[in-house]
Design a protein around this motif. Structure first.
Motif, mmCIF file in Angstrom:
data_model
loop_
_atom_site.group_PDB
_atom_site.id
_atom_site.type_symbol
_atom_site.label_atom_id
_atom_site.label_comp_id
_atom_site.label_asym_id
_atom_site.label_seq_id
_atom_site.Cartn_x
_atom_site.Cartn_y
_atom_site.Cartn_z
ATOM 1 N N MET A 266 0.815 -1.209 0.000
ATOM 2 C CA MET A 266 0.000 0.000 0.000
ATOM 3 C C MET A 266 0.854 1.268 0.000
ATOM 4 S SD MET A 266 -2.698 -1.632 -0.291
ATOM 5 C CE MET A 266 -3.990 -0.415 -0.283
ATOM 6 N N HIS A 267 2.150 1.146 -0.327
ATOM 7 C CA HIS A 267 3.074 2.275 -0.226
ATOM 8 C C HIS A 267 3.087 3.164 -1.470
ATOM 9 C CE1 HIS A 267 5.232 -1.165 -1.941
ATOM 10 N NE2 HIS A 267 5.910 -0.268 -2.638
ATOM 11 N N PHE A 268 2.178 2.938 -2.417
ATOM 12 C CA PHE A 268 2.116 3.807 -3.591
ATOM 13 C C PHE A 268 0.671 4.072 -3.983
ATOM 14 C CE2 PHE A 268 2.772 -0.568 -5.111
ATOM 15 C CZ PHE A 268 1.699 -0.744 -5.973
ATOM 16 N N ASN A 269 0.457 5.191 -4.667
ATOM 17 C CA ASN A 269 -0.846 5.515 -5.240
ATOM 18 C C ASN A 269 -0.925 4.823 -6.586
ATOM 19 O OD1 ASN A 269 -1.418 7.423 -3.127
ATOM 20 N ND2 ASN A 269 -0.029 8.827 -4.141
ATOM 21 N N MET A 270 -2.063 4.203 -6.892
ATOM 22 C CA MET A 270 -2.190 3.478 -8.149
ATOM 23 C C MET A 270 -3.342 4.018 -8.973
ATOM 24 S SD MET A 270 -2.590 -0.601 -8.839
ATOM 25 C CE MET A 270 -4.338 -0.649 -8.499
ATOM 26 N N THR A 271 -3.083 4.183 -10.269
ATOM 27 C CA THR A 271 -4.101 4.608 -11.219
ATOM 28 C C THR A 271 -4.115 3.613 -12.365
ATOM 29 O OG1 THR A 271 -3.630 6.913 -10.678
ATOM 30 C CG2 THR A 271 -4.853 6.505 -12.705
ATOM 31 N N PRO B 238 10.735 12.087 -11.753
ATOM 32 C CA PRO B 238 11.451 10.962 -12.375
ATOM 33 C C PRO B 238 10.477 9.818 -12.665
ATOM 34 C CG PRO B 238 12.599 11.738 -10.427
ATOM 35 C CD PRO B 238 11.271 12.442 -10.453
ATOM 36 N N LEU B 239 10.604 9.216 -13.828
ATOM 37 C CA LEU B 239 9.622 8.238 -14.283
ATOM 38 C C LEU B 239 10.315 6.998 -14.828
ATOM 39 C CD1 LEU B 239 6.554 7.790 -15.057
ATOM 40 C CD2 LEU B 239 7.139 8.768 -17.274
ATOM 41 N N SER B 240 9.858 5.830 -14.396
ATOM 42 C CA SER B 240 10.354 4.568 -14.941
ATOM 43 C C SER B 240 9.221 3.870 -15.676
ATOM 44 C CB SER B 240 10.826 3.634 -13.821
ATOM 45 O OG SER B 240 11.912 4.197 -13.142
ATOM 46 N N TYR C 286 6.327 4.019 -12.882
ATOM 47 C CA TYR C 286 6.569 4.268 -11.464
ATOM 48 C C TYR C 286 7.278 5.606 -11.357
ATOM 49 C CZ TYR C 286 8.018 3.415 -6.650
ATOM 50 O OH TYR C 286 8.194 3.510 -5.291
ATOM 51 N N SER C 287 6.726 6.497 -10.553
ATOM 52 C CA SER C 287 7.380 7.786 -10.352
ATOM 53 C C SER C 287 7.240 8.197 -8.890
ATOM 54 C CB SER C 287 6.778 8.855 -11.266
ATOM 55 O OG SER C 287 5.415 9.072 -10.949
ATOM 56 N N VAL D 51 1.965 5.056 -9.300
ATOM 57 C CA VAL D 51 2.053 3.987 -10.290
ATOM 58 C C VAL D 51 0.832 4.084 -11.201
ATOM 59 C CG1 VAL D 51 2.011 1.486 -10.601
ATOM 60 C CG2 VAL D 51 3.364 2.478 -8.759
ATOM 61 N N HIS D 52 1.075 4.012 -12.501
ATOM 62 C CA HIS D 52 0.000 3.915 -13.489
ATOM 63 C C HIS D 52 0.136 2.554 -14.154
ATOM 64 C CE1 HIS D 52 0.025 8.249 -12.865
ATOM 65 N NE2 HIS D 52 -1.149 8.295 -13.466
#
Length: 77
Positions: A24-29, A45-47, A63-64, A73-74
């Protein structure tokens, strides 16, 4: 981040049973297609990532981390 993205977006993978504790450590779209993913040139910065899931299918995500330290995260649905 592959295992966490896989369980959050698709409810699959090694961490599906521990997803709510570990991932749960990232926002996801979710986005409809690869061309809807964020593109290079944005301020954070974007991966771009291409990974195989447990069913041997490819999935794509970015991931940014923004200036506040939040991970975003998208994922292509």
């Amino acid at each position: 981040h592959r295992d966490c993205v896989q369980c959050r977006a698709f409810e699959k993978g090694e961490k599906k049973d521990t997803c709510s504790q570990e991932c749960m450590h990232f926002n996801m779209t979710l986005v409809e297609s690869r061309d809807k993913l964020p593109q290079p040139g944005q301020p954070d910065p974007l991966s771009h990532c291409k990974e195989k899931d447990v069913d041997d299918c490819w999935f794509y995500f970015t991931y940014s981390v923004n200036s506040n330290g939040e991970a975003n995260v998208h994922v292509v649905e």
